[in-house]
Design an enzyme around this catalytic site. Structure first.
Site, short mmCIF file in Angstrom:
data_model
loop_
_atom_site.label_atom_id
_atom_site.label_comp_id
_atom_site.label_asym_id
_atom_site.label_seq_id
_atom_site.Cartn_x
_atom_site.Cartn_y
_atom_site.Cartn_z
N ARG A 186 53.04 28.72 99.62
CA ARG A 186 54.44 27.77 99.84
C ARG A 186 55.53 28.15 100.77
O ARG A 186 55.71 27.54 101.56
CB ARG A 186 55.17 27.62 98.41
CG ARG A 186 54.53 26.51 97.53
CD ARG A 186 54.95 26.88 96.09
NE ARG A 186 56.11 26.44 95.63
CZ ARG A 186 56.97 26.95 94.47
NH1 ARG A 186 56.24 27.70 93.66
NH2 ARG A 186 58.14 26.50 94.45
N ARG A 236 60.46 32.83 86.69
CA ARG A 236 60.86 31.38 86.38
C ARG A 236 59.91 31.06 85.15
O ARG A 236 58.87 30.97 85.11
CB ARG A 236 60.86 30.51 87.49
CG ARG A 236 61.15 28.97 86.89
CD ARG A 236 61.50 28.05 88.03
NE ARG A 236 60.55 27.69 88.96
CZ ARG A 236 60.68 26.95 90.16
NH1 ARG A 236 61.91 26.56 90.20
NH2 ARG A 236 59.66 26.94 90.96
N LYS A 290 68.01 25.34 95.00
CA LYS A 290 68.18 23.99 95.31
C LYS A 290 68.50 23.34 94.24
O LYS A 290 69.58 22.64 93.82
CB LYS A 290 66.96 23.32 96.19
CG LYS A 290 67.05 24.13 97.49
CD LYS A 290 65.76 23.48 98.36
CE LYS A 290 64.51 23.32 97.52
NZ LYS A 290 63.81 24.81 97.58
N ARG A 333 61.61 17.75 104.42
CA ARG A 333 60.69 18.93 104.51
C ARG A 333 59.91 19.07 105.86
O ARG A 333 59.07 20.00 106.07
CB ARG A 333 59.58 19.20 103.38
CG ARG A 333 60.07 19.83 102.08
CD ARG A 333 59.00 19.78 100.97
NE ARG A 333 58.99 20.97 100.45
CZ ARG A 333 59.66 21.21 99.24
NH1 ARG A 333 60.31 20.33 98.78
NH2 ARG A 333 59.55 22.29 98.33
N ARG A 382 55.56 27.07 86.07
CA ARG A 382 55.00 25.86 87.16
C ARG A 382 53.68 26.30 87.48
O ARG A 382 53.56 27.67 87.94
CB ARG A 382 56.03 25.79 88.02
CG ARG A 382 56.90 24.43 87.86
CD ARG A 382 57.97 24.19 88.86
NE ARG A 382 57.79 24.27 90.14
CZ ARG A 382 58.35 24.10 91.07
NH1 ARG A 382 59.79 23.49 90.78
NH2 ARG A 382 58.24 23.98 92.43
P1 AP5 Z 1 65.76 26.78 91.46
O1 AP5 Z 1 67.01 26.31 91.25
O2 AP5 Z 1 64.49 26.04 90.61
O3 AP5 Z 1 65.20 26.74 92.92
P2 AP5 Z 1 64.58 25.64 94.02
O4 AP5 Z 1 65.18 25.94 95.41
O5 AP5 Z 1 64.88 24.28 93.46
O6 AP5 Z 1 62.93 26.17 93.88
P3 AP5 Z 1 61.65 25.31 93.68
O7 AP5 Z 1 60.77 26.26 93.32
O8 AP5 Z 1 61.88 23.99 93.04
O9 AP5 Z 1 61.52 25.01 94.97
P4 AP5 Z 1 60.26 24.44 95.88
O10 AP5 Z 1 61.21 23.55 97.12
O11 AP5 Z 1 59.31 24.94 96.17
O12 AP5 Z 1 59.82 23.17 94.82
P5 AP5 Z 1 59.88 21.65 94.76
O13 AP5 Z 1 59.95 21.27 93.30
O14 AP5 Z 1 60.93 21.07 95.62
O15 AP5 Z 1 65.74 28.03 91.33
C1 AP5 Z 1 64.62 29.17 91.09
C2 AP5 Z 1 64.60 30.18 89.97
O16 AP5 Z 1 65.48 31.03 90.39
C3 AP5 Z 1 65.09 29.42 88.60
O17 AP5 Z 1 64.47 30.38 87.81
C4 AP5 Z 1 66.67 29.82 88.85
O18 AP5 Z 1 67.11 30.00 87.10
C5 AP5 Z 1 66.87 31.12 89.23
N1 AP5 Z 1 68.06 31.01 90.20
C6 AP5 Z 1 68.53 30.02 90.97
N2 AP5 Z 1 69.86 30.26 91.47
C7 AP5 Z 1 69.91 31.82 91.15
C8 AP5 Z 1 70.75 32.70 91.58
N3 AP5 Z 1 72.00 32.49 92.32
N4 AP5 Z 1 70.65 34.05 91.16
C9 AP5 Z 1 69.26 34.34 90.39
N5 AP5 Z 1 68.58 33.48 89.93
C10 AP5 Z 1 68.74 32.20 90.52
O19 AP5 Z 1 58.62 21.12 95.35
C11 AP5 Z 1 57.40 21.17 94.84
C12 AP5 Z 1 56.20 20.83 95.44
O20 AP5 Z 1 56.21 19.32 95.41
C13 AP5 Z 1 56.09 21.29 96.92
O21 AP5 Z 1 55.42 22.52 97.28
C14 AP5 Z 1 55.27 20.08 97.64
O22 AP5 Z 1 53.80 20.11 97.38
C15 AP5 Z 1 56.01 19.01 96.78
N6 AP5 Z 1 56.96 18.29 97.74
C16 AP5 Z 1 58.24 18.48 97.12
N7 AP5 Z 1 59.12 17.70 98.00
C17 AP5 Z 1 58.36 17.16 99.22
C18 AP5 Z 1 58.39 16.50 100.38
N8 AP5 Z 1 59.81 16.22 100.80
N9 AP5 Z 1 57.42 16.32 100.96
C19 AP5 Z 1 56.23 16.58 100.74
N10 AP5 Z 1 55.82 17.12 99.46
C20 AP5 Z 1 56.78 17.55 98.76
MG MG Z 2 63.74 22.80 92.71
#
Ligand code: AP5
Ligand code: MG
Length: 211
Positions: free
Chosen positions: A168, A125, A13, A86, A157
């Site tokens: 997660r 990552r 994402k 979410r 992270r």
């Molecule tokens: P990346 O692009 O970082 O993927 P992502 O989907 O953004 O993954 P996240 O780990 O950020 O998702 P998440 O939803 O768990 O975390 P968030 O920060 O939103 O890519 C991942 C890896 O793959 C990277 O190394 C990248 O280089 C690689 N990659 C990407 N595309 C690729 C491809 N095509 N091929 C190969 N490699 C690739 O949330 C974190 C925490 O915050 C949550 O757990 C929760 O506690 C809280 N939170 C966030 N939003 C909310 C909400 N709305 N409500 C409540 N709590 C929330």
């Molecule tokens: Mg992300």
């Protein structure tokens, strides 16, 4: 019209939203990044948030909405929501908030990725924190060498450990997957295959967003 990017942890994402932001000249809002910035500020709220997100759980819907409202009302640009909504409650809140602000959701796009790929991506990552606080993902656009050249610090992270990733994913299946039905019913849902190179995923996204 605004866009929601959905997908499991590690689905890509953040990677794709950053590309869309540059190409479509819109505003990328990652709720994960917004929460991590609050933690980095050292505030009392940030300490409460850290306890929740470093464990892989979700921050409460009410807290999320109040943090998000300020960010959303501060822009006139088209928005890409990354990591929000979410829960179905958040999807309903987003609907009302967009209506209140005279905005509209055009598409909710799922980046679909098998679980094995999620685990492999998140366990490898690495990120780089620069002395000015900026955080870059190590990858094609920002290498380990770039990080070293700018005196950055490499880190993972805290929620990317195997135990936290498993948790997660469980939270995602239980609380976030029901949002798919919500957007299918609203007629704005679309899906792209996330198990391709970032460039191919990006092409798929652009084509879905054109419809
Ligand atoms: P990346 O692009 O970082 O993927 P992502 O989907 O953004 O993954 P996240 O780990 O950020 O998702 P998440 O939803 O768990 O975390 P968030 O920060 O939103 O890519 C991942 C890896 O793959 C990277 O190394 C990248 O280089 C690689 N990659 C990407 N595309 C690729 C491809 N095509 N091929 C190969 N490699 C690739 O949330 C974190 C925490 O915050 C949550 O757990 C929760 O506690 C809280 N939170 C966030 N939003 C909310 C909400 N709305 N409500 C409540 N709590 C929330
Ligand atoms: Mg992300």
């Amino acid at each position: 019209m605004d866009i929601v990017l959905m997908g499991a942890p590690g689905a890509g994402k953040g990677t794709q939203a950053a590309k869309l932001e540059t190409t479509l000249h819109c505003k990328h809002i990652s709720t994960g990044d917004v929460l991590r910035a609050e933690i980095a500020s050292g505030s009392e709220l940030g300490r409460k948030i850290a306890a929740v997100i470093n464990n892989g759980d979700l921050v409460s819907d009410e807290m999320m909405l109040s943090i998000l409202k300020n960010v959303v009302s501060g822009t006139d640009k088209r928005i890409i929501f990354d990591g929000f909504p979410r829960t179905v409650a958040q999807a309903e809140m987003l609907d009302s908030m967009l209506k209140e602000l005279g905005r509209k959701l055009g598409k909710a796009v799922m980046i679909a990725l098998p679980e094995a790929a999620v685990i492999s991506r998140l366990s490898s990552r690495r990120q780089c924190r620069l002395p000015n606080g900026e955080v870059h993902q190590i990858g094609p656009d920002f290498s380990l060498q770039d990080c070293a050249a700018q005196n950055g610090e490499i880190f993972s992270r805290p929620d990317d450990t195997p135990e936290h990733v498993a948790h997660r994913l469980a939270v995602y299946h239980r609380q976030t997957e029901p949002v798919i039905k919500f957007y299918q019913a609203a007629g704005v849902y679309a899906e792209v295959n996330g198990d391709q190179t970032p460039e191919r995923v990006f092409e798929s996204l652009l084509s879905v967003l054109k419809d």
